[in-house]
Design a protein around this motif. Sequence first.
Motif, PDB file in Angstrom:
ATOM      1  N   GLN A  88       0.832  -1.211   0.000  1.00  0.00           N
ATOM      2  CA  GLN A  88       0.000   0.000   0.000  1.00  0.00           C
ATOM      3  C   GLN A  88       0.864   1.258   0.000  1.00  0.00           C
ATOM      4  O   GLN A  88       0.574   2.213  -0.705  1.00  0.00           O
ATOM      5  N   ASP A  89       1.928   1.234   0.827  1.00  0.00           N
ATOM      6  CA  ASP A  89       2.799   2.398   0.886  1.00  0.00           C
ATOM      7  C   ASP A  89       3.451   2.657  -0.471  1.00  0.00           C
ATOM      8  O   ASP A  89       3.596   3.794  -0.899  1.00  0.00           O
ATOM      9  N   THR A 168      -4.604   4.940  -9.461  1.00  0.00           N
ATOM     10  CA  THR A 168      -3.801   5.152  -8.250  1.00  0.00           C
ATOM     11  C   THR A 168      -2.808   6.290  -8.448  1.00  0.00           C
ATOM     12  O   THR A 168      -2.011   6.571  -7.567  1.00  0.00           O
TER      13      THR A 168
ATOM     14  N   ARG B 168     -14.601  -1.225  -2.015  1.00  0.00           N
ATOM     15  CA  ARG B 168     -13.268  -1.780  -1.755  1.00  0.00           C
ATOM     16  C   ARG B 168     -13.371  -3.155  -1.094  1.00  0.00           C
ATOM     17  O   ARG B 168     -12.611  -4.063  -1.417  1.00  0.00           O
ATOM     18  N   TRP B 180      -4.205  -5.740  -3.347  1.00  0.00           N
ATOM     19  CA  TRP B 180      -2.906  -5.226  -2.890  1.00  0.00           C
ATOM     20  C   TRP B 180      -2.244  -4.396  -3.983  1.00  0.00           C
ATOM     21  O   TRP B 180      -1.654  -3.361  -3.728  1.00  0.00           O
ATOM     22  N   GLY B 183      -3.158  -0.885  -4.071  1.00  0.00           N
ATOM     23  CA  GLY B 183      -3.002  -0.126  -2.835  1.00  0.00           C
ATOM     24  C   GLY B 183      -4.137  -0.257  -1.850  1.00  0.00           C
ATOM     25  O   GLY B 183      -4.236   0.529  -0.910  1.00  0.00           O
ATOM     26  N   ILE B 184      -5.029  -1.233  -2.036  1.00  0.00           N
ATOM     27  CA  ILE B 184      -6.092  -1.447  -1.059  1.00  0.00           C
ATOM     28  C   ILE B 184      -5.503  -2.223   0.109  1.00  0.00           C
ATOM     29  O   ILE B 184      -4.806  -3.216  -0.092  1.00  0.00           O
ATOM     30  N   SER B 185      -5.770  -1.766   1.324  1.00  0.00           N
ATOM     31  CA  SER B 185      -5.269  -2.491   2.481  1.00  0.00           C
ATOM     32  C   SER B 185      -6.207  -3.657   2.777  1.00  0.00           C
ATOM     33  O   SER B 185      -7.234  -3.501   3.425  1.00  0.00           O
TER      34      SER B 185
END
Lengths: 272, 295
Positions: A88-89, A168, B168, B180, B183-185
Amino acid sequence: MAQNETRQDDMILSLNSIEVLYDSVLLAIKGVSIEVPRGGMIALLGSNGAGKSTTLKAISGLLKSERGKVSRGEIRFDGNLIGDFSPQDRVAMGICHVIEGRRVFEHLTPDENLDAAAPMSMSRSEMASEKERMYEYFPRLAERKSSQSGYLSGGEQQMLAIARALMTQPRLLMLDEPSLGLAPFLVTEIFGIIQRINKEEGLSVLLVEQNAIAALEIVSHGYLIENGRVVMHDTAEDLKKNSDIQEFYLGGGEGKNFHDIKHYSRRKRWLS
Amino acid sequence: MDWIFLGELTINGALTGLLYSLVAIGLVLIYKSSAVPNLAQGALTMMGAYVVLAFSHNLGWSLWISIPLAVVIMFFVGMGIERVALRRLAGRPIVMILMMTMGLDIFLRGTTLAIWGGTSRSMNLGVSYNPFFVGDMLLSRIHMVGAAVAIALFIGFMVFFRTRMGIRLRAISDDYLASWSVGISVERGVGLSWGLASIVAVATGVIWGEVQGVDQSLSILLLKGLTVAVLGGLDSIFGAIVAGIILGVLESVGSFYLDPIVGGGSRDLIVAGVLILTVMIRPHGLFGRHDIERI
């Protein structure tokens, strides 16, 4: 030294002798060094199982889901070491990885696929205009934005996977085999769009491909990976002219018969 | 034929069915956001009821304070379960995760038994036990309250799954790796779904605690909830409501006619029959997505 630093500044991504271990025993990548210049387009070529996808996963951090880890070497994005960051980071920093096999969210509509990838920090109006931008790049998606993504064609799913990644707001887009299983005209269309985004927005692209012919048409440089090692690095023009590449990846060569080629490939390895 | 009596059976059956839907909604919530069938939902329901009782009976606080407190506590219990037990299993085969939820079920039952013992306690919601008359039909008030709660939760979650967070969660349930990659947690999403399902468990525990008392048997509601969830489609909240009504009516009307023939106990037979037939004939349920059998 000073010269070296300015060189580093020009690179959005640099891998320095990366090693990747799976399950703490299997060495999948044995010292790969790659650099992607800011706004550049680079291809990573090689046959099945050479370590191309593993390299991308090391960069995006997705290795951890497969019990793999970078055991040596360093990965720098924008000059910063990113080895300890979560996936994610890394996405938040601007690295987005379009994984192999399209993998859209099949039960969501294309529109919802794009929603899901938009960062939570993005406002609703920003999100709407970003989606409009994606539909402008990929008009085929606009036509089908409310149908179920699982029923899109292969080409449409690949476009959706790329558009979803672009939501993103990456600065480095990594594509893993986007041409896999697609008709040649679709490959041309998709590569054309990637090239356009690269030119218009300065997005850096790292393209992993087995389809070397198509890939070398749009990138400036290419790396050739074999058995987890970089065995060749050159400009796209020179790679296209290289006789070994022609023979193994472009289907060219001097018309040797099949038996000779097999014999030859057993004997010769690029382990320079 | 006594039509009034049949109507009463049908409506009371439907109301009871909606109470099963409450359990099913908890199951669906977790399935819809992480593709895990949670076999601990029954035990969570029981624990929710016990936590409410701990405040309202042991400490003597009002139910209006006890229930919200239990909601908060159980939300964090749910999140905690993801953090401690499930996070390290993310991306592993579904069988291992299934076994983990089963282990959780046993663990929660054991814990509640050790802390609160085996005697049945009453919830004392203050809903009158006098039947509610619709014409000549007698309906149970607490069942009507429970059905209303089920419908309210249904509407709430339908809206939730259209929000950005809800989308999400649905994405996570579709594909962990792809989530992932954008960027989805996944971890936080799954944790949230467990937290929400635990909140549903409190509501379910309070209603069912009022209906049949609070004891270990509350955890067996899992079987009814699971049947309803499977019949409706494991990822469909709408399905959970419809299937709840269907199962409730089948159970109440069916057992009325079958019990005299088989000599009682046909309710469980009907539930088992529905579960087995659904899996055999329509594995993705009435409203579930069509590839569930693939998982």
